[in-house]
Design a protein around this motif. Structure first.
Motif, short mmCIF file in Angstrom:
data_model
loop_
_atom_site.label_atom_id
_atom_site.label_comp_id
_atom_site.label_asym_id
_atom_site.label_seq_id
_atom_site.Cartn_x
_atom_site.Cartn_y
_atom_site.Cartn_z
N GLY A 43 0.81 -1.21 0.00
CA GLY A 43 0.00 0.00 0.00
C GLY A 43 0.84 1.26 0.00
N GLY A 44 2.15 1.10 0.19
CA GLY A 44 3.05 2.25 0.16
C GLY A 44 3.18 2.98 1.48
N GLN A 45 2.51 2.49 2.54
CA GLN A 45 2.57 3.23 3.81
C GLN A 45 3.99 3.35 4.33
OE1 GLN A 45 0.58 0.57 3.20
NE2 GLN A 45 -1.27 0.58 4.41
N GLN A 46 4.74 2.23 4.25
CA GLN A 46 6.08 2.26 4.84
C GLN A 46 7.16 2.60 3.82
OE1 GLN A 46 7.06 -1.16 7.15
NE2 GLN A 46 5.11 -1.22 8.19
N CYS A 47 6.82 2.61 2.53
CA CYS A 47 7.82 2.86 1.49
C CYS A 47 7.34 3.92 0.52
CB CYS A 47 8.13 1.58 0.72
SG CYS A 47 8.88 0.33 1.73
N PRO A 48 7.22 5.18 0.95
CA PRO A 48 6.78 6.20 0.02
C PRO A 48 7.76 6.29 -1.15
CG PRO A 48 7.61 7.18 2.05
CD PRO A 48 7.53 5.72 2.27
N GLY A 49 7.24 6.41 -2.34
CA GLY A 49 8.11 6.54 -3.52
C GLY A 49 8.49 5.23 -4.16
N ALA A 50 8.22 4.10 -3.51
CA ALA A 50 8.55 2.80 -4.11
C ALA A 50 7.27 2.05 -4.42
CB ALA A 50 9.41 1.98 -3.15
N ARG A 51 7.21 1.49 -5.63
CA ARG A 51 6.04 0.69 -6.01
C ARG A 51 6.46 -0.77 -5.94
NH1 ARG A 51 3.50 -0.94 -10.82
NH2 ARG A 51 5.29 -0.27 -12.04
N ILE A 52 5.76 -1.57 -5.15
CA ILE A 52 6.12 -2.97 -4.97
C ILE A 52 5.04 -3.85 -5.60
CG2 ILE A 52 6.58 -4.79 -3.28
CD1 ILE A 52 7.55 -2.59 -1.38
N THR A 53 5.44 -4.71 -6.53
CA THR A 53 4.48 -5.63 -7.13
C THR A 53 4.98 -7.06 -6.93
OG1 THR A 53 5.56 -5.39 -9.27
CG2 THR A 53 3.64 -4.02 -8.89
N ILE A 54 4.05 -7.97 -6.74
CA ILE A 54 4.39 -9.37 -6.51
C ILE A 54 3.73 -10.20 -7.60
CG2 ILE A 54 4.19 -11.31 -4.90
CD1 ILE A 54 3.99 -9.09 -2.67
N SER A 55 4.51 -11.05 -8.27
CA SER A 55 3.95 -11.85 -9.36
C SER A 55 2.87 -12.78 -8.84
CB SER A 55 5.06 -12.65 -10.05
OG SER A 55 5.60 -13.60 -9.16
N GLU A 56 1.88 -13.03 -9.68
CA GLU A 56 0.80 -13.93 -9.32
C GLU A 56 1.21 -15.36 -9.64
OE1 GLU A 56 -1.89 -12.90 -7.78
OE2 GLU A 56 -1.17 -10.84 -7.91
N GLY A 57 0.51 -16.32 -9.11
CA GLY A 57 0.80 -17.71 -9.46
C GLY A 57 0.72 -18.60 -8.25
N SER A 58 0.62 -19.90 -8.52
CA SER A 58 0.46 -20.85 -7.42
C SER A 58 1.78 -21.47 -7.00
CB SER A 58 -0.49 -21.97 -7.87
OG SER A 58 0.01 -22.55 -9.05
N CYS A 59 2.88 -21.15 -7.71
CA CYS A 59 4.17 -21.76 -7.35
C CYS A 59 4.70 -21.16 -6.05
CB CYS A 59 5.17 -21.59 -8.48
SG CYS A 59 5.35 -19.89 -8.96
N PRO A 60 5.57 -21.90 -5.35
CA PRO A 60 6.03 -21.41 -4.04
C PRO A 60 6.84 -20.12 -4.12
CG PRO A 60 7.04 -23.54 -4.59
CD PRO A 60 6.06 -23.23 -5.67
N GLU A 61 7.52 -19.90 -5.24
CA GLU A 61 8.34 -18.69 -5.33
C GLU A 61 7.66 -17.63 -6.20
OE1 GLU A 61 12.89 -19.77 -4.64
OE2 GLU A 61 12.19 -20.34 -6.62
N ARG A 62 7.84 -16.39 -5.80
CA ARG A 62 7.27 -15.26 -6.54
C ARG A 62 8.37 -14.27 -6.85
NH1 ARG A 62 1.78 -14.78 -4.70
NH2 ARG A 62 1.03 -16.91 -4.39
N ILE A 63 8.14 -13.49 -7.89
CA ILE A 63 9.06 -12.38 -8.19
C ILE A 63 8.48 -11.12 -7.55
CG2 ILE A 63 9.93 -10.85 -9.99
CD1 ILE A 63 11.44 -13.34 -10.21
N PHE A 74 16.00 1.33 -1.78
CA PHE A 74 16.85 0.84 -0.69
C PHE A 74 16.07 0.79 0.62
CE2 PHE A 74 20.54 2.73 -3.25
CZ PHE A 74 20.72 1.54 -3.93
N ARG A 75 15.16 1.76 0.81
CA ARG A 75 14.33 1.73 2.02
C ARG A 75 13.45 0.48 2.03
NH1 ARG A 75 13.70 7.37 1.58
NH2 ARG A 75 11.66 7.15 0.58
N ALA A 76 12.90 0.15 0.85
CA ALA A 76 12.04 -1.04 0.76
C ALA A 76 12.85 -2.31 1.01
CB ALA A 76 11.39 -1.10 -0.63
N VAL A 77 14.07 -2.38 0.45
CA VAL A 77 14.94 -3.55 0.65
C VAL A 77 15.28 -3.67 2.14
CG1 VAL A 77 17.24 -4.52 0.21
CG2 VAL A 77 15.90 -3.56 -1.68
N SER A 78 15.55 -2.54 2.77
CA SER A 78 15.87 -2.52 4.20
C SER A 78 14.70 -3.09 5.01
CB SER A 78 16.15 -1.08 4.61
OG SER A 78 16.22 -0.96 5.99
N MET A 79 13.48 -2.65 4.67
CA MET A 79 12.29 -3.12 5.39
C MET A 79 12.11 -4.63 5.21
SD MET A 79 8.41 -2.03 4.74
CE MET A 79 8.25 -3.41 3.63
#
Length: 205
Positions: A43-63, A74-79
């Motif tokens: 939702g961007g609450q903790q990472c203003p300025g960074a857009r985070i998207t997560i790939s869809e799918g049923s496999c255990p790993e996501r991008i 870098f703030r998002a990576v830190s979090m």
């Protein structure tokens, strides 16, 4: 005659320029980690300025893709790194065993990995020594892509420093040629199966 330092004021300082660059960082993460760790971040609450998207799918790993200014990324990576450490700590039996190393898997176009490794491994050795993090570049491409996994391990502080240095190298060496992005769960078997089905339905004669 123009003064030799006439152009020095153009473009701001190198630091300002670097922070205004848009950076996209792709990471390979387990589904349950991304769902729990990035719930608030999406939702961007903790990472203003960074857009985070997560790939869809049923496999255990996501991008997980983080896009924004270098500072916001870098703030998002830190979090994410601190969240992973927190989850690891919660999984232990409460005994104080010191800080468990956290592992992040970055997904980087293979054409940029050469710059990251450096001549005879000099660059990657320099990153390891200056940050204290473990860095491994996979020898093989990720399935059906032109990308490789770069695994970074250490305590969150060292990982963040390490990711900063990796990103600096990537920004200096843009990918060459077309990049085929990695999609988890898209196995060769699936592709062959769909190709066979298409071939099977083609009209004869």
């Amino acid at each position: 005659m123009a003064s030799p330092d006439g152009a020095s004021g153009v473009g701001g300082s190198p630091e300002e320029t670097e922070l205004s660059i848009t950076l996209t960082l792709r990471m390979l993460m387990h589904g349950k980690v991304t769902a729990g760790g990035l719930g608030t971040a999406r939702g961007g609450q903790q990472c203003p300025g960074a857009r985070i998207t997560i790939s869809e799918g049923s496999c255990p790993e996501r991008i997980t893709t983080i896009t924004g200014s270098t500072d916001a990324v870098f703030r998002a990576v830190s979090m994410i790194a601190f969240k992973l450490e927190e989850d690891l700590g919660a999984g232990s039996d409460g005994a104080a065993v010191g800080r468990a190393p956290v592992t992040l898997r970055l997904v980087i176009p293979a054409s940029q990995c050469g710059s990251l490794i450096g001549k005879a491994g000099a660059k990657i050795r320099e990153i390891r020594e200056s940050t204290g993090a473990q860095v491994q570049v996979a020898g093989d491409l990720l399935p059906n892509s032109t990308e490789r996994a770069v695994t970074v391990s250490g305590v969150p502080d060292t990982i963040i420093q390490c990711v900063r240095q990796i990103c600096a190298v990537i920004l200096e060496s843009p990918p060459k040629g077309a990049t085929i992005p990695y999609h988890p769960g898209l196995s060769l078997g699936t592709i062959l199966l769909s190709a066979n089905q298409v071939r099977g339905h083609s009209p004869h004669g």
